[in-house]
Motif scaffolding. Structure first.
Motif, PDB file in Angstrom:
ATOM      1  N   CYS A  80       0.853  -1.189   0.000  1.00 22.52           N
ATOM      2  CA  CYS A  80       0.000   0.000   0.000  1.00 22.52           C
ATOM      3  C   CYS A  80       0.887   1.236   0.000  1.00 22.52           C
ATOM      4  CB  CYS A  80      -0.898  -0.012   1.236  1.00 22.52           C
ATOM      5  SG  CYS A  80      -1.933   1.461   1.384  1.00 22.52           S
ATOM      6  N   VAL A  81       0.677   2.124  -0.993  1.00 21.07           N
ATOM      7  CA  VAL A  81       1.487   3.342  -1.098  1.00 21.07           C
ATOM      8  C   VAL A  81       0.603   4.541  -1.432  1.00 21.07           C
ATOM      9  CG1 VAL A  81       3.572   2.121  -1.815  1.00 21.07           C
ATOM     10  CG2 VAL A  81       2.014   2.999  -3.535  1.00 21.07           C
ATOM     11  N   THR A  82       1.105   5.708  -1.039  1.00 19.51           N
ATOM     12  CA  THR A  82       0.438   6.962  -1.374  1.00 19.51           C
ATOM     13  C   THR A  82       1.479   8.059  -1.509  1.00 19.51           C
ATOM     14  OG1 THR A  82      -1.242   8.580  -0.729  1.00 19.51           O
ATOM     15  CG2 THR A  82       0.018   7.580   1.041  1.00 19.51           C
ATOM     16  N   SER A  83       1.229   8.978  -2.401  1.00 16.80           N
ATOM     17  CA  SER A  83       2.056  10.186  -2.470  1.00 16.80           C
ATOM     18  C   SER A  83       1.214  11.384  -2.046  1.00 16.80           C
ATOM     19  CB  SER A  83       2.604  10.383  -3.885  1.00 16.80           C
ATOM     20  OG  SER A  83       1.530  10.529  -4.796  1.00 16.80           O
ATOM     21  N   SER A  84       0.003  11.110  -1.565  1.00 14.35           N
ATOM     22  CA  SER A  84      -0.948  12.164  -1.208  1.00 14.35           C
ATOM     23  C   SER A  84      -1.062  12.429   0.283  1.00 14.35           C
ATOM     24  CB  SER A  84      -2.341  11.795  -1.728  1.00 14.35           C
ATOM     25  OG  SER A  84      -2.337  11.582  -3.110  1.00 14.35           O
ATOM     26  N   PHE A  85      -0.917  11.394   1.100  1.00 20.17           N
ATOM     27  CA  PHE A  85      -1.169  11.502   2.537  1.00 20.17           C
ATOM     28  C   PHE A  85       0.122  11.251   3.312  1.00 20.17           C
ATOM     29  CE2 PHE A  85      -5.105  10.100   0.497  1.00 20.17           C
ATOM     30  CZ  PHE A  85      -5.989  11.077   0.928  1.00 20.17           C
ATOM     31  N   GLU A  86       0.785  12.344   3.735  1.00 17.37           N
ATOM     32  CA  GLU A  86       2.084  12.235   4.401  1.00 17.37           C
ATOM     33  C   GLU A  86       2.028  11.458   5.714  1.00 17.37           C
ATOM     34  OE1 GLU A  86       4.584  15.683   4.644  1.00 17.37           O
ATOM     35  OE2 GLU A  86       3.615  16.543   2.872  1.00 17.37           O
ATOM     36  N   ASN A  87       0.929  11.531   6.447  1.00 15.67           N
ATOM     37  CA  ASN A  87       0.840  10.866   7.758  1.00 15.67           C
ATOM     38  C   ASN A  87       0.046   9.565   7.684  1.00 15.67           C
ATOM     39  OD1 ASN A  87      -1.692  11.920   7.296  1.00 15.67           O
ATOM     40  ND2 ASN A  87      -1.971  12.668   9.383  1.00 15.67           N
ATOM     41  N   ILE A  88       0.063   8.922   6.549  1.00 20.41           N
ATOM     42  CA  ILE A  88      -0.768   7.726   6.318  1.00 20.41           C
ATOM     43  C   ILE A  88      -0.543   6.643   7.378  1.00 20.41           C
ATOM     44  CG2 ILE A  88       0.866   6.636   4.709  1.00 20.41           C
ATOM     45  CD1 ILE A  88      -2.814   6.476   4.026  1.00 20.41           C
ATOM     46  N   GLU A  89       0.685   6.450   7.824  1.00 20.66           N
ATOM     47  CA  GLU A  89       0.971   5.379   8.785  1.00 20.66           C
ATOM     48  C   GLU A  89       0.218   5.550  10.100  1.00 20.66           C
ATOM     49  OE1 GLU A  89       3.508   7.050   7.220  1.00 20.66           O
ATOM     50  OE2 GLU A  89       4.676   5.536   6.161  1.00 20.66           O
ATOM     51  N   SER A  90      -0.153   6.790  10.443  1.00 21.79           N
ATOM     52  CA  SER A  90      -0.856   7.019  11.706  1.00 21.79           C
ATOM     53  C   SER A  90      -2.290   6.503  11.682  1.00 21.79           C
ATOM     54  CB  SER A  90      -0.838   8.505  12.070  1.00 21.79           C
ATOM     55  OG  SER A  90      -1.618   9.252  11.154  1.00 21.79           O
ATOM     56  N   TRP A  91      -2.903   6.408  10.516  1.00 16.82           N
ATOM     57  CA  TRP A  91      -4.270   5.888  10.456  1.00 16.82           C
ATOM     58  C   TRP A  91      -4.406   4.675   9.545  1.00 16.82           C
ATOM     59  CZ3 TRP A  91      -6.750   6.563   5.624  1.00 16.82           C
ATOM     60  CH2 TRP A  91      -6.174   7.499   4.768  1.00 16.82           C
ATOM     61  N   ARG A  92      -3.343   4.331   8.833  1.00 17.17           N
ATOM     62  CA  ARG A  92      -3.327   3.136   7.976  1.00 17.17           C
ATOM     63  C   ARG A  92      -1.931   2.533   8.085  1.00 17.17           C
ATOM     64  NH1 ARG A  92      -7.635   0.473   5.788  1.00 17.17           N
ATOM     65  NH2 ARG A  92      -6.568  -1.330   4.992  1.00 17.17           N
ATOM     66  N   PRO A  93      -1.647   1.790   9.174  1.00 13.18           N
ATOM     67  CA  PRO A  93      -0.286   1.299   9.434  1.00 13.18           C
ATOM     68  C   PRO A  93       0.309   0.421   8.334  1.00 13.18           C
ATOM     69  CG  PRO A  93      -1.684   1.000  11.360  1.00 13.18           C
ATOM     70  CD  PRO A  93      -2.574   1.445  10.237  1.00 13.18           C
ATOM     71  N   ASP A  94      -0.525  -0.193   7.503  1.00 12.17           N
ATOM     72  CA  ASP A  94      -0.002  -1.056   6.444  1.00 12.17           C
ATOM     73  C   ASP A  94       0.412  -0.265   5.204  1.00 12.17           C
ATOM     74  OD1 ASP A  94      -2.701  -0.385   5.833  1.00 12.17           O
ATOM     75  OD2 ASP A  94      -2.857  -2.102   4.485  1.00 12.17           O
ATOM     76  N   CYS A  95       0.260   1.039   5.223  1.00 12.64           N
ATOM     77  CA  CYS A  95       0.508   1.870   4.055  1.00 12.64           C
ATOM     78  C   CYS A  95       1.731   2.760   4.269  1.00 12.64           C
ATOM     79  CB  CYS A  95      -0.726   2.733   3.791  1.00 12.64           C
ATOM     80  SG  CYS A  95      -1.007   3.047   2.057  1.00 12.64           S
ATOM     81  N   ARG A  96       2.394   3.117   3.179  1.00 12.34           N
ATOM     82  CA  ARG A  96       3.588   3.961   3.235  1.00 12.34           C
ATOM     83  C   ARG A  96       3.437   5.182   2.335  1.00 12.34           C
ATOM     84  NH1 ARG A  96       3.775   1.828   7.132  1.00 12.34           N
ATOM     85  NH2 ARG A  96       4.921   0.003   7.695  1.00 12.34           N
ATOM     86  N   PHE A  97       3.985   6.291   2.817  1.00 14.04           N
ATOM     87  CA  PHE A  97       4.056   7.524   2.025  1.00 14.04           C
ATOM     88  C   PHE A  97       5.328   7.452   1.199  1.00 14.04           C
ATOM     89  CE2 PHE A  97       5.574  11.925   1.587  1.00 14.04           C
ATOM     90  CZ  PHE A  97       4.504  12.453   0.876  1.00 14.04           C
ATOM     91  N   GLU A  98       5.188   7.559  -0.109  1.00 19.57           N
ATOM     92  CA  GLU A  98       6.375   7.509  -0.992  1.00 19.57           C
ATOM     93  C   GLU A  98       6.318   8.650  -1.980  1.00 19.57           C
ATOM     94  OE1 GLU A  98       6.632   3.682  -2.876  1.00 19.57           O
ATOM     95  OE2 GLU A  98       6.859   2.670  -0.979  1.00 19.57           O
TER      96      GLU A  98
END
Length: 98
Positions: A80-98
């Motif tokens: 799981c990746v996103t370039s939109s949500f910098e703090n994604i790990e705080s509410w979606r621990p399986d996802c990474r900001f890249e």
């Protein structure tokens, strides 16, 4: 409805990854919309793209679930990746900001 499970089952049965909602027998991408989610779209190589409304904090923000065939089973591994949500790990621990 667990889209990742459906995609896993499709892959196990066909040996390929879908590239559209229709291939996976899902409704149109915008049919998944609500106050926060704008669309859910199956893209090339089975990528599940979630696109969000401004109520998510980022208008048009995206999260991608990227499948990779497991080398040891007939199932898929997910990233799981996103370039939109910098703090994604705080509410979606399986996802990474890249």
């Amino acid at each position: 409805m667990n889209i990742r499970l459906q995609l896993n089952e499709y892959f196990a049965a066909t040996g390929k990854l879908p590239s559209t909602n229709k291939e996976l027998n899902l409704p149109s991408p915008v049919s998944f919309s609500d106050e926060v989610l704008q669309s859910l779209e199956i893209q090339v190589q089975g990528v599940i793209r979630l696109t969000f409304t401004e109520k998510s904090g980022v208008e048009g923000g995206m999260i991608d679930y990227i499948p990779t065939p497991s080398p040891t089973t007939s199932w898929l591994e997910w990233r799981c990746v996103t370039s939109s949500f910098e703090n994604i790990e705080s509410w979606r621990p399986d996802c990474r900001f890249e």
